[in-house]
Design an enzyme around this catalytic site. Structure first.
Site, PDB file in Angstrom:
ATOM      1  N   GLU A   1       0.915  -1.434  -0.062  1.00 59.16           N
ATOM      2  CA  GLU A   1       0.058   0.029   0.001  1.00 59.16           C
ATOM      3  C   GLU A   1       0.897   1.157  -0.052  1.00 59.16           C
ATOM      4  O   GLU A   1       0.511   2.323  -0.472  1.00 59.16           O
ATOM      5  CB  GLU A   1      -0.771   0.221   1.318  1.00 59.16           C
ATOM      6  CG  GLU A   1      -2.172  -0.943   0.915  1.00 59.16           C
ATOM      7  CD  GLU A   1      -1.926  -2.436   1.683  1.00 59.16           C
ATOM      8  OE1 GLU A   1      -0.697  -2.502   1.931  1.00 59.16           O
ATOM      9  OE2 GLU A   1      -2.893  -2.983   1.824  1.00 59.16           O
TER      10      GLU A   1
ATOM     11  N   PHE B   1     -11.647  -7.242  13.541  1.00 59.79           N
ATOM     12  CA  PHE B   1     -10.340  -7.732  12.791  1.00 59.79           C
ATOM     13  C   PHE B   1     -10.080  -6.411  11.675  1.00 59.79           C
ATOM     14  O   PHE B   1     -11.087  -6.206  11.232  1.00 59.79           O
ATOM     15  CB  PHE B   1     -10.967  -9.018  12.061  1.00 59.79           C
ATOM     16  CG  PHE B   1      -9.777  -9.219  10.999  1.00 59.79           C
ATOM     17  CD1 PHE B   1      -8.527  -9.819  11.558  1.00 59.79           C
ATOM     18  CD2 PHE B   1     -10.149  -9.433   9.715  1.00 59.79           C
ATOM     19  CE1 PHE B   1      -7.762 -10.316  10.685  1.00 59.79           C
ATOM     20  CE2 PHE B   1      -9.396  -9.878   8.905  1.00 59.79           C
ATOM     21  CZ  PHE B   1      -8.074 -10.172   9.452  1.00 59.79           C
ATOM     22  N   GLN B   2      -8.960  -6.318  11.555  1.00 54.44           N
ATOM     23  CA  GLN B   2      -8.324  -5.349  10.840  1.00 54.44           C
ATOM     24  C   GLN B   2      -8.913  -3.819  10.957  1.00 54.44           C
ATOM     25  O   GLN B   2      -9.116  -3.065  10.208  1.00 54.44           O
ATOM     26  CB  GLN B   2      -8.426  -5.717   9.241  1.00 54.44           C
ATOM     27  CG  GLN B   2      -7.808  -6.932   9.009  1.00 54.44           C
ATOM     28  CD  GLN B   2      -7.740  -7.151   7.498  1.00 54.44           C
ATOM     29  OE1 GLN B   2      -8.403  -6.761   6.535  1.00 54.44           O
ATOM     30  NE2 GLN B   2      -6.275  -7.612   6.999  1.00 54.44           N
TER      31      GLN B   2
ATOM     32  N   LYS C   1     -17.200  -0.566   5.739  1.00 49.64           N
ATOM     33  CA  LYS C   1     -17.651  -1.498   4.778  1.00 49.64           C
ATOM     34  C   LYS C   1     -19.179  -1.298   4.619  1.00 49.64           C
ATOM     35  O   LYS C   1     -19.639  -1.555   3.476  1.00 49.64           O
ATOM     36  CB  LYS C   1     -17.224  -2.994   5.256  1.00 49.64           C
ATOM     37  CG  LYS C   1     -17.441  -3.890   4.125  1.00 49.64           C
ATOM     38  CD  LYS C   1     -16.824  -5.257   4.537  1.00 49.64           C
ATOM     39  CE  LYS C   1     -17.331  -6.050   3.348  1.00 49.64           C
ATOM     40  NZ  LYS C   1     -16.582  -7.493   3.692  1.00 49.64           N
TER      41      LYS C   1
ATOM     42  N   MET D   1      24.803   8.523   2.731  1.00 51.47           N
ATOM     43  CA  MET D   1      24.398   9.748   3.464  1.00 51.47           C
ATOM     44  C   MET D   1      24.881   9.655   5.166  1.00 51.47           C
ATOM     45  O   MET D   1      25.326  10.492   5.795  1.00 51.47           O
ATOM     46  CB  MET D   1      23.134  10.258   3.411  1.00 51.47           C
ATOM     47  CG  MET D   1      23.104  11.828   3.563  1.00 51.47           C
ATOM     48  SD  MET D   1      24.404  12.926   3.073  1.00 51.47           S
ATOM     49  CE  MET D   1      23.253  13.501   1.622  1.00 51.47           C
TER      50      MET D   1
END
Lengths: 641, 163
Positions: free
Chosen positions: A113, A175-176, A225, A538
């Site tokens: 993502e 969940f999630q 959802k 760096m």
């Protein structure tokens, strides 16, 4: 009227009984051990019933009720979205089902993502349009956060749609589940949690408007959802008025006149422009102003390409790794005009030191909070940079005055003789600067160049001369390692025939290496220019300068064979170890025969090379450390901050 | 210097946390913050007591204005204003204290709003300084509990903060 409603109801009932709920009956039975789960699955079943209902209704009423997911897709079409970068998951399944059914935009499936948001971000940087990404709830949302913060720091307009658990499950540690609105609050321009299907269209309209207007930035729309399954009528607002959000676009005329007067009276003027100029598409206006005045111009890292780098009035990038002449001119000018730039710590170093010199500062910015934040400004002008610069050009044309600053140019030309952007060529090791110089030659300065973060980024900024805006794509504010490859993807989707080069390091590229797969799926002909020095360069440089060569965890062992890795995805891999082969390898990679191929070029570079010049953290602009190739002019001792 | 900032914002879920989050993210001081809906239920009015140099206060005002939900911001210290805060104090009111507490309460124009066997609850309204002074003048061991609302502020006369 009444009769129609009755009819609809009847049809709905019959359909939901006959087909849709049957499959869900099983599910309810299986999950009946817990009331909570019953509730959730009931929500799912109503969703499917609703969908069936929507289909049945289409034939009856003129403006039928459709699902939240379908509304969302229609909103994206309404906003002329061409690409959506995303990754599916449980909470966005209804949305993905609608994506499957539509062809208004193309969905690009990434491998993480974070890369979806970076790619949408780069698409926006390259085109000026709003970038769009879709991620699922929980881990999908948290993975997106780095991408969102990156866009936020560089003021890039994005709309990020994240799935959320169903409304009744919010706060139940479902969940999630993650509080996306809470997590992203400090790194978005604004965010929304949509709790009613009726609000989706208006929220999307607001999201696009807020993202793109004023000082742009990312906007997150978090959609539970169940909301994407609920039904309502689709009405996309044509206009939008927000009493709490009205960005000032037109600059104050009196202030603009005052600024022009100051500029014309200056003895040692300086034009300093940043990312805001590029975002405001004001490059032509700046060129007109600078040429009319014949004043020196410097760009920040974010502003490169805002003024043509090959022009004689351009004194190079300024800041921590900017050119000697740019930093000296910035420090010693008497009238400074800042356009869409914010005097940040990597640009002017220590503000206390900067303010030891007297100068009059004019600052044009669309965001009032950027003005007088780190440095006190004398003439603030809040407005859209393009409109303000246009007005200045008009006044200048009327005034028809010329200000002779020959002495100032003489001084600048003297600073130029330091030649701060010079490196020692070698026949033994590949010098990273040399690779960038050749890349510029081979691509004729026309490529989109994306970078990751570190030494390679600075060398690309120093040695690739950008003559056009929106070609230099990098993470300036947040400094996010791992953006390079997804940024290149975004650029290639923005302009499928363009040459896109991703300049990267072996540390950064491994932070989003999985996107090699996405590039294979969509046949993206990106050329990766890996400057491989086997060090986190760096970090190593700072450890060498400030930590007495204690290279703590900055050496990377066990690097993959990048050639084989690229080949395993079906790409072309090349390893270049000899300086004599650099040019021919680049010519080959960008040749017409490899025009459609992704080429991964692993340049094994000189490990000891450092980025010069350098202003140590917290020091002043004139306190540069020059490389051994440059002769020191008036390098003061550095004050610790 | 202490500043009292008044603002009107959309009465939306999460609006308060945007303001609170801004102060913590940018390390601004926050002494108190009060918020409630106004006569127009779509708007909330907030009063923030903060402190900082002129430059910091300027940034605070600009950053507050930048929040999408914020409709208007006013630094009350730019003109004349009235500040009020409500405090409830539960004090010991046993034999020896009973008379003294009543007296102190009268002097500060407070009201006793609950009387129990061993305690009084005093309601006191005024500027933050006045409430501090009341606490100062009480015997520390007599104070059982205090609760303060934080300051609310309003401009004097023609200074009106309205959409």
């Amino acid at each position: 009227m009444l009769r129609v409603v009755y009819l609809t109801f009847k049809i709905t009932l019959s359909i939901s009984f006959s087909s849709a709920s049957r499959t869900y009956l099983n599910e309810v039975c299986i999950q009946s051990n817990s009331e909570r789960l019953m509730e959730l699955s009931f929500m799912e079943s109503t969703a499917t019933d609703n969908m069936a209902e929507s289909k049945s209704q289409k034939n009856i009423t003129a403006n039928p009720n459709i699902t939240g997911a379908e509304i969302l897709i229609r909103c994206l079409n309404e906003e002329n979205v061409k690409f959506v970068f995303g990754y599916p998951g449980g909470a966005v399944l209804h949305i993905y089902d609608e994506i499957y059914k539509q062809n208004g935009f193309k969905h690009i499936l990434v491998r993480h993502e974070q890369a979806a948001v970076h790619a949408a971000d780069a698409f926006s940087r390259a085109t000026g349009e709003v970038g769009v990404a879709i991620v699922t709830s929980g881990p999908g949302a948290t993975n997106a956060v780095t991408g969102i913060a990156t866009a936020y720091m560089d003021s890039i307009p994005l709309v990020v749609i994240s799935g959320q658990v169903p409304v009744p499950a919010i706060g139940m540690d479902a969940f999630q589940e993650v509080d996306m609105v809470g997590i992203t609050r400090p790194c978005v321009k604004h965010n929304f949690l949509v709790k009613d299907v009726k609000d989706i269209a208006a929220t999307m309209k607001k999201a696009f408007y807020i993202a793109a207007s004023g000082r742009p930035g990312p906007v997150v729309v978090d959609i539970p959802k169940d909301i994407t399954a609920h039904l309502t009528e689709y009405i996309y607002p044509k206009t939008l008025e927000m009493r709490s959000y009205n960005p000032v676009l037109k600059g104050h005329s009196g202030q603009i006149k005052k600024a022009v007067k100051l500029l014309l009276e200056a003895k040692r003027p300086m034009i300093y422009t940043g990312g805001g100029l590029v975002l405001g598409d004001a490059s032509p206006e700046l060129v007109k102003l600078a040429r009319a005045l014949n004043y020196p111009v410097t760009n920040t890292l974010m502003g490169l390409g805002g003024y043509p780098a090959t022009d004689k009035q351009f004194v190079g990038m300024l800041g921590m790794h900017g050119s000697y002449e740019a930093n000296m001119a910035m420090q010693n000018c008497d009238v400074l005009i800042a356009v869409g730039a914010r005097f940040d710590d990597r640009v002017i170093g220590n503000p206390g030191n900067f303010q030891t010199k007297d100068r009059t500062i004019i600052h044009i910015d669309v965001d009032p909070s950027s003005i007088s934040k780190r440095v006190k400004v004398d003439v603030p002008i809040v407005g859209h940079v393009q409109s303000v610069l246009r007005e200045m050009n008009e006044i200048l044309a009327l005034e028809n005055k010329q200000n002779n600053i020959a002495d100032w140019w003489k001084q600048i030309d003297e600073w130029r003789t330091v030649k701060s952007m010079v490196y020692q060529q070698s026949t033994e090791f590949i010098k990273p600067q040399y690779v960038i110089e050749k890349l510029w030659e081979v691509t004729k300065g026309n490529a989109y160049v994306t970078t990751d973060v570190g030494q390679h980024q600075m060398w690309a900024a120093q040695y690739y001369k950008f003559d056009q805006p929106r070609r230099w794509i990098n993470s300036g504010g947040l400094g996010t390692m791992g953006v390079g490859l997804p940024y290149a993807m975004g650029c290639q989707f923005a302009d499928k025939n363009a040459q896109v080069a991703c300049v990267t390091g072996e540390g950064s590229i491994q932070m989003n290496i999985q996107e090699l797969s996405t590039c294979a799926q969509y046949g993206l002909p990106i050329k990766v220019i890996l400057l491989n020095n086997r060090y986190l360069g760096m970090v190593r440089q700072w450890q060498e300068f400030f930590y007495e060569n204690r290279y703590s965890e900055s050496y990377m062992d066990s690097l993959p064979d990048f050639v084989k890795l690229a080949e395993s995805y079906g790409h072309i891999g090349m390893q270049i170890t000899n300086p004599a082969d650099v040019e021919s390898a680049l010519v080959k990679a960008f040749s017409p025969e490899l025009k459609d191929r992704f080429v991964f070029m692993d340049f094994i570079t000189d490990q000891s090379e450092n980025v010069f010049p350098m202003i140590p953290n917290g020091a002043g602009l004139a306190e540069m450390i020059l490389g051994k190739e440059q002769k020191l002019v008036d390098n003061h001792t550095r004050e610790e901050d | 210097m202490k500043h009292i900032i008044s603002l009107l914002m959309e009465n939306e879920a999460g609006a308060l946390s945007r303001v609170a989050g801004l102060f913590s993210a940018r390390a601004y001081n926050i002494e108190s913050l009060t918020v409630a809906p106004t006569e127009d239920s779509t708007l909330s009015r907030m009063t923030i007591v903060t402190s900082g140099s002129d430059e910091i206060i300027e940034q605070i005002i600009k950053q507050l204005n930048k929040l999408i939900d914020v409709v208007k911001v006013l630094d009350l210290n730019d003109g004349k204003f009235i500040e009020r805060e409500l405090m409830l104090v539960k004090v010991k009111a046993t034999n020896t204290y009973r008379e003294e507490m009543k007296r102190m309460c009268d002097i500060f124009r407070g009201r006793i709003i609950d009387v129990a066997d061993g305690s009084f609850t005093i309601e006191l309204t005024g500027s933050g300084n006045k409430l501090d002074a009341f606490i100062e003048s009480l015997d520390k061991s007599a104070i059982l509990e205090t609760v303060r609302t934080g300051a609310s502020g309003i401009g004097r006369g023609d200074r009106i903060l309205k959409v």
